[in-house]
Design an enzyme around this catalytic site. Structure first.
Site, PDB file in Angstrom:
ATOM      1  N   HIS A 223       0.797  -1.237   0.000  1.00 50.67           N
ATOM      2  CA  HIS A 223       0.000   0.000   0.000  1.00 50.67           C
ATOM      3  C   HIS A 223       0.823   1.278   0.000  1.00 50.67           C
ATOM      4  CE1 HIS A 223       0.933  -0.096   4.324  1.00 50.67           C
ATOM      5  NE2 HIS A 223       0.728   1.197   4.294  1.00 50.67           N
TER       6      HIS A 223
HETATM    7  C1  UD1 Z   1      -2.094   5.949   5.198  1.00 49.99           C
HETATM    8  C2  UD1 Z   1      -0.794   6.540   5.737  1.00 49.99           C
HETATM    9  C3  UD1 Z   1       0.297   5.478   5.714  1.00 49.99           C
HETATM   10  C4  UD1 Z   1      -0.157   4.223   6.448  1.00 49.99           C
HETATM   11  C5  UD1 Z   1      -1.488   3.745   5.883  1.00 49.99           C
HETATM   12  C6  UD1 Z   1      -2.006   2.593   6.715  1.00 49.99           C
HETATM   13  C7  UD1 Z   1      -0.492   8.928   5.279  1.00 49.99           C
HETATM   14  C8  UD1 Z   1       0.198   9.941   4.454  1.00 49.99           C
HETATM   15  N1  UD1 Z   1      -0.342   7.659   4.914  1.00 49.99           N
HETATM   16  O1  UD1 Z   1      -1.871   5.614   3.848  1.00 49.99           O
HETATM   17  O2  UD1 Z   1       1.454   5.979   6.362  1.00 49.99           O
HETATM   18  O3  UD1 Z   1       0.808   3.230   6.262  1.00 49.99           O
HETATM   19  O4  UD1 Z   1      -2.447   4.809   5.948  1.00 49.99           O
HETATM   20  O5  UD1 Z   1      -2.919   1.824   6.037  1.00 49.99           O
HETATM   21  O6  UD1 Z   1      -1.151   9.276   6.228  1.00 49.99           O
HETATM   22  N2  UD1 Z   1      -9.138   4.848   0.767  1.00 49.99           N
HETATM   23  C9  UD1 Z   1     -10.390   4.270   0.695  1.00 49.99           C
HETATM   24  N3  UD1 Z   1     -11.001   3.954   1.862  1.00 49.99           N
HETATM   25  C10 UD1 Z   1     -10.461   4.168   3.098  1.00 49.99           C
HETATM   26  C11 UD1 Z   1      -9.192   4.769   3.157  1.00 49.99           C
HETATM   27  C12 UD1 Z   1      -8.546   5.096   1.977  1.00 49.99           C
HETATM   28  O7  UD1 Z   1     -10.921   4.047  -0.383  1.00 49.99           O
HETATM   29  O8  UD1 Z   1     -11.090   3.839   4.113  1.00 49.99           O
HETATM   30  C13 UD1 Z   1      -8.438   5.146  -0.501  1.00 49.99           C
HETATM   31  C14 UD1 Z   1      -8.751   6.533  -1.043  1.00 49.99           C
HETATM   32  O9  UD1 Z   1      -8.780   6.449  -2.430  1.00 49.99           O
HETATM   33  C15 UD1 Z   1      -7.534   7.329  -0.606  1.00 49.99           C
HETATM   34  C16 UD1 Z   1      -6.418   6.294  -0.648  1.00 49.99           C
HETATM   35  O10 UD1 Z   1      -7.018   5.079  -0.273  1.00 49.99           O
HETATM   36  O11 UD1 Z   1      -7.283   8.431  -1.436  1.00 49.99           O
HETATM   37  C17 UD1 Z   1      -5.245   6.603   0.265  1.00 49.99           C
HETATM   38  O12 UD1 Z   1      -5.694   6.794   1.606  1.00 49.99           O
HETATM   39  P1  UD1 Z   1      -4.869   7.714   2.629  1.00 49.99           P
HETATM   40  O13 UD1 Z   1      -5.494   7.664   3.963  1.00 49.99           O
HETATM   41  O14 UD1 Z   1      -4.615   9.047   2.028  1.00 49.99           O
HETATM   42  O15 UD1 Z   1      -3.454   7.028   2.658  1.00 49.99           O
HETATM   43  P2  UD1 Z   1      -3.069   5.503   2.838  1.00 49.99           P
HETATM   44  O16 UD1 Z   1      -2.486   5.027   1.564  1.00 49.99           O
HETATM   45  O17 UD1 Z   1      -4.201   4.750   3.413  1.00 49.99           O
HETATM   46  N1  UDP Z   2      -3.685  -5.324   8.977  1.00 57.44           N
HETATM   47  C1  UDP Z   2      -4.944  -5.884   9.121  1.00 57.44           C
HETATM   48  N2  UDP Z   2      -5.619  -6.275   7.994  1.00 57.44           N
HETATM   49  C2  UDP Z   2      -5.096  -6.142   6.739  1.00 57.44           C
HETATM   50  C3  UDP Z   2      -3.801  -5.578   6.620  1.00 57.44           C
HETATM   51  C4  UDP Z   2      -3.126  -5.170   7.750  1.00 57.44           C
HETATM   52  O1  UDP Z   2      -5.443  -6.031  10.239  1.00 57.44           O
HETATM   53  O2  UDP Z   2      -5.769  -6.514   5.768  1.00 57.44           O
HETATM   54  C5  UDP Z   2      -2.966  -4.890  10.200  1.00 57.44           C
HETATM   55  C6  UDP Z   2      -1.596  -5.490  10.354  1.00 57.44           C
HETATM   56  O3  UDP Z   2      -1.663  -6.756  10.981  1.00 57.44           O
HETATM   57  C7  UDP Z   2      -0.902  -4.448  11.202  1.00 57.44           C
HETATM   58  C8  UDP Z   2      -1.492  -3.146  10.696  1.00 57.44           C
HETATM   59  O4  UDP Z   2      -2.732  -3.495  10.074  1.00 57.44           O
HETATM   60  O5  UDP Z   2      -1.233  -4.598  12.571  1.00 57.44           O
HETATM   61  C9  UDP Z   2      -0.568  -2.515   9.689  1.00 57.44           C
HETATM   62  O6  UDP Z   2      -1.242  -1.518   9.023  1.00 57.44           O
HETATM   63  P1  UDP Z   2      -0.845  -1.022   7.558  1.00 57.44           P
HETATM   64  O7  UDP Z   2      -0.058  -2.059   6.863  1.00 57.44           O
HETATM   65  O8  UDP Z   2      -2.088  -0.540   6.933  1.00 57.44           O
HETATM   66  O9  UDP Z   2       0.026   0.275   7.869  1.00 57.44           O
HETATM   67  P2  UDP Z   2       1.552   0.549   8.264  1.00 57.44           P
HETATM   68  O10 UDP Z   2       1.909  -0.324   9.404  1.00 57.44           O
HETATM   69  O11 UDP Z   2       2.379   0.305   7.047  1.00 57.44           O
HETATM   70  O12 UDP Z   2       1.554   1.986   8.599  1.00 57.44           O
END
Ligand code: UD1
Ligand code: UDP
Length: 382
Positions: A223
């Site tokens: 992601h």
């Molecule tokens: C965010 C964090 C990242 C973290 C990740 C955990 C920032 C800059 N990034 O990334 O550090 O590792 O969360 O998962 O804060 N979207 C949906 N539904 C949701 C959420 C997101 O459709 O519930 C889609 C939207 O198109 C959105 C995109 O995902 O634009 C990115 O979401 P965003 O929260 O901006 O960043 P993440 O990639 O989730």
């Molecule tokens: N996780 C989860 N379901 C998923 C993917 C990740 O519960 O489908 C959990 C994972 O076990 C960990 C946390 O989400 O505890 C990590 O989150 P993510 O990878 O979204 O973000 P990051 O740690 O890179 O910020």
């Protein structure tokens, strides 16, 4: 004493749950009037049921006192909307401390809103550095650390990173290596996951015809913006996973960001050997991680969970903040090249035999220590 906790993204629900549980335990034992009142703000950064509510339900997290409904957007817009809405709540609630987690836009917005109001910020997972400032997370971590009063570091390396930037314990800063709150969570939930989750059966992830029901699959997550938003990198990783998937199933719970990009580039039909599934709950994820032959990921949290569960990990990046997992040998930085990823996967079984874990991430009591340190300092300042 009032504590405001700010969360918004999936990993923060898991991290905050450990500390909230420690606050509740402290309050149950507290005989004085020094109980902690925790107010939970959810920015709304993540909002799909499988990225959000499922964690509140499964981990029994308290319902947020404030849901700010910010949702998705560009970095500036999303962070700006959070700043404005968090500020209004902080002005109303007047907490003694504001607790933020990790490195997302919700982390930075929470820290900046509080610091501008001269409220002490406590950063859980302070001191992490990838030394790659093109990552949005690196900017968020750097700024949050420099705005914080309490810096709760998961590792010694994190305290060393802070020291290099002139941040050390004393003179108004409280910098403590407490361990990793995600380690607390995994210790608490991993047995429950083994017992309760039926995801391996649901997805039929066993060796065909094996009497013992031997799990047989690789787990992948993807992601990071640098991997998903660059079609060449995304395609290269998917090619590698697809190649591995010809012989052994590769399960990929898809982050919505990745799903959106795969759809945009019309890639779904190209990679038939990857088992794409919806994001899974925390207990299902722990079960999938624990029983995988190896994990391929660009997630921060998943790299650590692989290490704690003693499952070999290949990190689909060029650098990582979690250098301890690399030094121990459990994790290898493989980048995004097809050849390298496929080659390293074939070595993981051999590696597993020689590796041991250690306690670089603390003793599983990080959240308890965080609560104790906050109480000790706040009692003297109120
Ligand atoms: C965010 C964090 C990242 C973290 C990740 C955990 C920032 C800059 N990034 O990334 O550090 O590792 O969360 O998962 O804060 N979207 C949906 N539904 C949701 C959420 C997101 O459709 O519930 C889609 C939207 O198109 C959105 C995109 O995902 O634009 C990115 O979401 P965003 O929260 O901006 O960043 P993440 O990639 O989730
Ligand atoms: N996780 C989860 N379901 C998923 C993917 C990740 O519960 O489908 C959990 C994972 O076990 C960990 C946390 O989400 O505890 C990590 O989150 P993510 O990878 O979204 O973000 P990051 O740690 O890179 O910020």
């Amino acid at each position: 004493m009032k504590v405001v906790t700010i969360v918004g993204a999936r990993p923060q629900f898991i991290k905050a749950e450990a500390v909230t549980r420690a606050v509740q335990r402290y309050n149950q034992r507290c005989r004085s009037n020094r109980k902690l009142q925790e107010i939970l703000i959810h920015t709304g950064q993540h909002y799909d049921y499988l990225m959000d509510k499922i964690f509140f339900e499964e981990l029994d997290l308290p319902k947020p006192n404030y849901h700010l409904g910010v949702g998705s957007g560009s970095h500036g817009r999303q962070t700006g909307m959070m700043l404005e809405r968090i500020e209004a709540v902080l002005v109303k609630e007047k907490p003694e401390v504001v607790v933020v987690y990790g490195d997302t836009n919700s982390t930075l917005a929470g820290a900046l809103s509080a610091a501008k109001l001269n409220m002490p910020v406590a950063h859980v997972e302070a001191g992490l550095r990838s030394f790659n400032r093109t990552m949005p997370e690196e900017i968020n971590r750097l700024l949050t650390d420099h705005l914080s009063t309490f810096l709760f570091c998961p590792t010694h390396q994190a305290t060393r990173n802070l020291l290099r930037e002139g941040i050390k314990d004393g003179k108004g800063k409280i910098v403590k290596k407490v361990g990793d709150v995600m380690y607390d969570s995994i210790l608490y939930y991993s047995k429950l996951a083994e017992k309760k989750s039926s995801i391996l059966e649901d997805l039929n992830l066993f060796t065909p015809n094996s009497a013992l029901g031997t799990p047989n699959y690789y787990l992948a997550t993807l992601h990071r913006a640098e991997n998903t938003d660059d079609p060449k990198r995304l395609e290269s990783i998917l090619k590698a996973l697809n190649k591995i998937g010809r012989n052994t199933p590769v399960v990929l719970p898809l982050h919505p960001r990745t799903k959106k990009m795969i759809e945009t580039y019309h890639l779904f039909s190209e990679f038939k050997n990857i088992k794409f599934i919806e994001p899974v709950s925390y207990l299902n994820m722990l079960k999938l991680e624990k029983n995988a032959k190896a994990i391929l990921t660009d997630s921060g949290g998943v790299q650590k969970e692989a290490y704690w569960l003693k499952v070999p990990c290949l990190t689909l990046r060029e650098e990582t903040e979690w250098v301890e997992t690399i030094k121990s040998g459990w994790n290898v930085l493989v980048g995004i090249g097809v050849k390298r990823i496929v080659k390293e996967v074939s070595h993981t079984e051999k590696r597993r035999r020689y590796l041991k874990g250690n306690r670089v991430f603390g003793d599983g009591k990080a959240s308890q220590k965080i609560v104790q340190i906050l109480i000790r300092h706040l009692v003297h300042s109120v």
